[in-house]
Structures are given as structure tokens and as C-alpha cells.
Design an enzyme around this catalytic site. Structure first.
Site, PDB file in Angstrom:
ATOM      1  N   GLU A 161     -29.673  62.645   2.314  1.00  0.00           N
ATOM      2  CA  GLU A 161     -29.823  61.295   1.751  1.00  0.00           C
ATOM      3  C   GLU A 161     -30.756  61.149   0.555  1.00  0.00           C
ATOM      4  O   GLU A 161     -31.819  60.516   0.682  1.00  0.00           O
ATOM      5  CB  GLU A 161     -30.302  60.329   2.845  1.00  0.00           C
ATOM      6  CG  GLU A 161     -29.315  60.092   3.930  1.00  0.00           C
ATOM      7  CD  GLU A 161     -29.765  58.993   4.898  1.00  0.00           C
ATOM      8  OE1 GLU A 161     -30.830  58.379   4.682  1.00  0.00           O
ATOM      9  OE2 GLU A 161     -29.050  58.743   5.866  1.00  0.00           O
ATOM     10  N   GLU A 349     -24.977  61.726  10.898  1.00  0.00           N
ATOM     11  CA  GLU A 349     -25.854  60.796  11.630  1.00  0.00           C
ATOM     12  C   GLU A 349     -25.104  59.508  11.939  1.00  0.00           C
ATOM     13  O   GLU A 349     -24.365  58.998  11.097  1.00  0.00           O
ATOM     14  CB  GLU A 349     -27.098  60.403  10.811  1.00  0.00           C
ATOM     15  CG  GLU A 349     -28.094  61.504  10.589  1.00  0.00           C
ATOM     16  CD  GLU A 349     -29.291  61.051   9.760  1.00  0.00           C
ATOM     17  OE1 GLU A 349     -29.604  59.848   9.737  1.00  0.00           O
ATOM     18  OE2 GLU A 349     -29.907  61.924   9.129  1.00  0.00           O
TER      19      GLU A 349
HETATM   20  C1  BGC Z   1     -32.298  59.232   8.002  1.00  0.00           C
HETATM   21  C2  BGC Z   1     -33.128  59.456   9.247  1.00  0.00           C
HETATM   22  C3  BGC Z   1     -33.545  58.117   9.814  1.00  0.00           C
HETATM   23  C4  BGC Z   1     -32.300  57.361  10.203  1.00  0.00           C
HETATM   24  C5  BGC Z   1     -32.570  55.989  10.817  1.00  0.00           C
HETATM   25  C6  BGC Z   1     -31.329  58.101   8.098  1.00  0.00           C
HETATM   26  O1  BGC Z   1     -31.413  57.334   6.946  1.00  0.00           O
HETATM   27  O2  BGC Z   1     -31.676  60.422   7.584  1.00  0.00           O
HETATM   28  O3  BGC Z   1     -34.199  60.275   8.916  1.00  0.00           O
HETATM   29  O4  BGC Z   1     -34.415  58.230  10.885  1.00  0.00           O
HETATM   30  O5  BGC Z   1     -31.497  57.147   9.077  1.00  0.00           O
HETATM   31  O6  BGC Z   1     -33.219  55.172   9.911  1.00  0.00           O
END
Ligand code: BGC
Length: 444
Positions: A161, A349
Site C-alpha cells: 500500500e 487483506e
Molecule cells: C494495512 C494494514 C492495516 C489495515 C487496517 C491496511 O491498510 O495494510 O497495515 O492494519 O489496513 O487498517
């Protein structure tokens, strides 16, 4: 059609959010270890986090218990190269070697993100990503990790990101180094993308096991407002526009990397004629095996005469950070991204944060998280059934952790962490996710 037989089921984390031990065994500061002060909720620091550095064996045993097949983790640059370049910290190398061995014993395949936001502080003092040497620093670091770990690691992601560690760190000052400097965006964008390309090249040239290489961006995904073709096209166009959310946008980072083009609206936003030369673009477009994508929430634009954006309504579902919950963003993310970039897609994610706590029966019941995952996986399945190529799903996060500027309150984990004594409990969602993995998503 269902998820592929070899669908990659797993969960993710990042070094700065879980490891702690920030000043032990030769590690030096990252930007977050120093610059968090005065910028984070309750002034929470990442210094101890989940103490995973000392508890990785226990954590991997829990990952095994919940049946994870893949574990996405990031490496701490300042644990391996405490000054960012130069002297290598053997104890840092040993830590990751031990961790990879433990994962192997547990039958869990590691997926490594080389950089997840924790720039060594020494490099920040030299200008950080604004310094045109930063692609070379990143290349040196990548050479080290590939030489040391590529006999045990097959899956690599260069960078997580840039939308955040540049996009909202150098604009709006939300994340370290907490700046708001439009001029810095020009050099940072250039250097991060050149660094990514150098890293891909190094991985391909030096890896001991044939590597599988990707990139892990995020970006706003707009959901069509109705079923019409016009609404679909509008949502697609908004998703790939770069002037609404600026450097947080997806195309800002991914168009150069995969399409070999700098979007016109990026150059307009930055006020430059040519951000990259054609030779630079040819270099940045190093072939990738997959595209990762982090997706949590749908994006919206302002509505006339309303305090709500197009993705919101009164009392709509939200996580405890206020992010709107609408699983359609998963479905459209897969469609839009794959239609545009054509690469196999890995959800690197996706997750829900709540104010989870231990209940009277000693367990952590988190039905909202189960529902969130279930809905988002069903949305992913719908895209798969339409023929989209989804490699896998990595839940964020394997355990509660340091949520950057938001500190420790938001809990995204499948594993509950009590930060007072570092005890862990598998949440209901972890036990439920195990059954999803076991049935390859057939029980959704
Ligand atoms: C990031 C994580 C973060 C998650 C929740 C993503 O933007 O890669 O490091 O904890 O979102 O905010």
C-alpha cells in the site's frame, strides 16, 4: 463453479504491528518507533505491540490450530539492516530463519511482504522516500532478504500500500512521517515505483526457489449505484480516477506497474509534464505473477445537500473505525481490477475491526466478524463463478495488533491479544474460519 481446489486460505500481519522488541538484539528504530509521538490515539507506540518477536512459536501454534495454509508477514527492515543500508544484523536474520522453520514445521506457507511501512529511521533522516537513492537502498535490502530467505520463501510481495505510506503519509499527515507536502509526492511516487521494480528484478535474478512475485496496493472501490450499464461504467471510471483521492488512488500506483503508463490525471494532480520517461516506465513494468489487493470498504463521493457520501446512509453498518461495510466492494474490486489489469488476483487483506473483549465465559464471541468474512467471501465467490481468477484470500489480521495512528483500540484479529499480559485467545471467528478452510469455502 467454486473456489479453486488450491485456493490460498490464510491470514496476514505486518512486522511493525506485531513484533515489538523494537530495541532488542541489534534492531534500531523505524520511523514509527520515533515519529508516533503526538500523532497516535492515546499516544500508543509500536514498541511492544504483540511481542511476537518473543512469542512467535506460540502464535504459529495458534495459526496451525486454526488451520491456516498461508501466512502473509512482512520483514522489519531495521531489524535486518538497522541503519537501512550497510551493516547486517545477524540476530535479525536468525529470527526470521527460526520463524520460517517454525512455519514449515506447522505446514504453513509463508508469503513475504518486503516493505510494510516501517522505514528505518536512519533512512528517513537522509530524506526517506524523497531521496533519489531510496530505490537503491531498497534494492540492497531486497538482495539481502532474497539471499538469506529465498530457499524458504516462494511467495513475495514487494511493497504494501504505497497509497497509505505515501498517499496519506505525505498528504494529510495521517501516517508516519506525518507530512502534508504535495511536492514530496513527486519524488516519493517516482522512487517507490522504481524501488518496486528494482526489487522484482532482484527477486527474479537471485531467488533460490522459483519465485511468485506480486505487489499489494489498495485503493477506493466505488460500487455502482444501480444495476444499469451507466452506473457500472461510472463506478469503474471513479475507481480508476486519480484526482478525487489523489495518491490514495489505485491507478496512481498500479497503472505504471502493470500497464506501463502514467495516468494523465496523476501528472495533472502533481503539476508535472512527464512523471516518468518511457525508459523508466519500461523498467517499472517488470513482469508480475499476481496482483495483491487490500479491500475493506466501498468508497463514496459527496452527495448534493447531504452530509452522507454515496456509499453511506443513516445508520449503515460500520466497523469501529467508522468504515462502511458493504460486501459488494469485494465483488466489484475483483471484477474491476481483473478487467483492467488481467493478472491473477490475491486478496492480500480484508477484515473487520471491533471492540472485542473477553466475555464472562472466558471466550471472545465476535459474530460481526464472522458475518463480515462470510459476506465478503460470498461476494468473492460470486466473482469466481463469473470466471474471475482469484488465487486466494488472506484475512487481516491474524491477531489483534497495533493499528498505526489508531493505536490498540481497533481489533482486527482472529486471535485476541490481551496487551496487559500478552495472553492470546482464539476468537470464535478463528474457529469458524477453520471450517471455511477445511471445506474450501463450501460451507459459506
Ligand atoms: C494495512 C494494514 C492495516 C489495515 C487496517 C491496511 O491498510 O495494510 O497495515 O492494519 O489496513 O487498517
Amino acid at each position: 463453479m467454486s473456489f479453486k481446489a488450491d485456493f490460498m486460505w490464510g491470514a496476514a500481519s505486518a512486522a511493525a504491528q506485531i513484533e515489538g522488541a523494537y530495541n532488542e538484539d541489534g534492531r534500531k528504530n523505524s520511523i514509527w518507533d520515533v515519529l508516533y509521538e503526538g500523532h497516535t490515539k492515546h499516544n500508543d507506540s509500536p514498541h511492544v505491540a504483540c511481542d511476537h518477536y518473543h512469542r512467535y512459536k506460540e502464535d504459529i501454534a495458534l495459526m496451525k490450530e486454526m488451520g491456516l495454509k498461508y501466512y502473509r508477514l512482512s520483514l522489519s527492515w531495521s531489524r535486518l539492516l538497522p541503519d537501512g543500508t550497510g551493516a547486517i544484523n545477524q540476530k535479525g536474520i536468525d529470527f526470521y530463519n527460526d520463524l520460517f522453520l517454525e512455519l514449515k514445521k506447522a505446514g504453513i506457507e509463508p508469503m513475504v511482504t518486503i516493505y510494510h511501512w516501517d522505514l528505518p529511521y536512519e533512512l528517513y533522516r537522509k530524506g526517506g522516500w524523497e531521496n533519489d537513492d531510496s530505490p537503491l537502498w531498497f534494492e540492497e535490502y531486497t538482495k539481502l532478504v532474497v539471499d538469506k530467505f529465498s530457499d524458504k520463501v516462494k511467495y513475495w510481495m514487494t511493497i504494501n500500500e504505497p497509497n497509505c505510506f505515501i498517499g496519506i503519509s505525505y498528504k494529510d499527515a495521517c501516517h508516519a512521517p506525518f507530512l502534508d507536502d504535495k511536492n514530496a509526492l513527486i519524488s516519493c511516487t517516482r522512487n517507490v515505483l522504481l524501488a518496486h521494480a528494482r526489487a522484482v528484478k532482484v527477486i527474479r535474478e537471485r531467488a533460490k526457489i522459483t519465485p511468485v512475485v506480486g505487489f499489494a496496493p489498495t485503493g477506493p472501490i466505488y460500487v455502482p449505484e444501480n444495476k444499469s450499464k451507466e452506473a457500472y461504467e461510472k463506478a469503474y471510471a471513479l475507481t480508476f480516477s486519480n484526482n478525487i483521492r489523489g495518491p490514495f488512488s489505485m491507478g496512481w500506483w498500479v497503472d505504471p506497474v502493470i500497464l506501463g503508463k502514467t495516468p494523465k490525471d496523476v501528472e495533472e494532480y502533481l503539476g508535472v509534464k512527464e512523471l516518468f520517461t518511457s525508459d523508466e516506465l519500461a523498467f517499472i513494468t517488470q513482469p508480475l505473477d499476481f496482483l495483491g489487493f487490500n479491500i475493506y470498504t466501498p468508497a463514496g463521493i459527496n452527495k448534493e445537500n447531504s452530509c452522507y457520501q454515496t456509499n453511506e446512509y443513516e445508520g449503515c453498518p460500520r466497523n469501529t473505525l467508522g468504515w462502511v461495510i458493504n460486501p459488494d466492494c469485494m465483488y466489484y474490486a475483483i471484477k474491476f481490477i481483473q478487467d483492467r489489469y488481467k493478472l491473477p488476483l490475491l486478496i492480500t487483506e480484508n477484515g473487520y475491526c471491533g471492540n472485542d473483549f473477553v466475555m464472562l465465559d472466558g471466550k471472545v464471541h465476535d459474530p460481526q466478524r464472522i458475518d463480515y468474512i462470510q459476506r465478503h467471501l460470498l461476494a468473492a465467490k460470486k466473482a469466481v463463478e463469473e470466471g474471475y481468477d482469484l488465487m486466494g484470500y488472506l484475512y487481516w489480521s491474524v491477531m489483534d495488533n497495533y493499528e498505526w495512528a489508531e493505536g490498540y483500540d481497533p481489533r482486527f484479529g482472529l486471535i485476541y491479544v490481551d496487551y496487559r499480559d500478552q495472553s492470546r485467545i482464539l476468537k470464535d471467528s478463528a474457529l469458524w474460519y477453520k471450517t471455511v478452510i477445511e471445506t474450501n469455502g463450501e460451507n459459506l
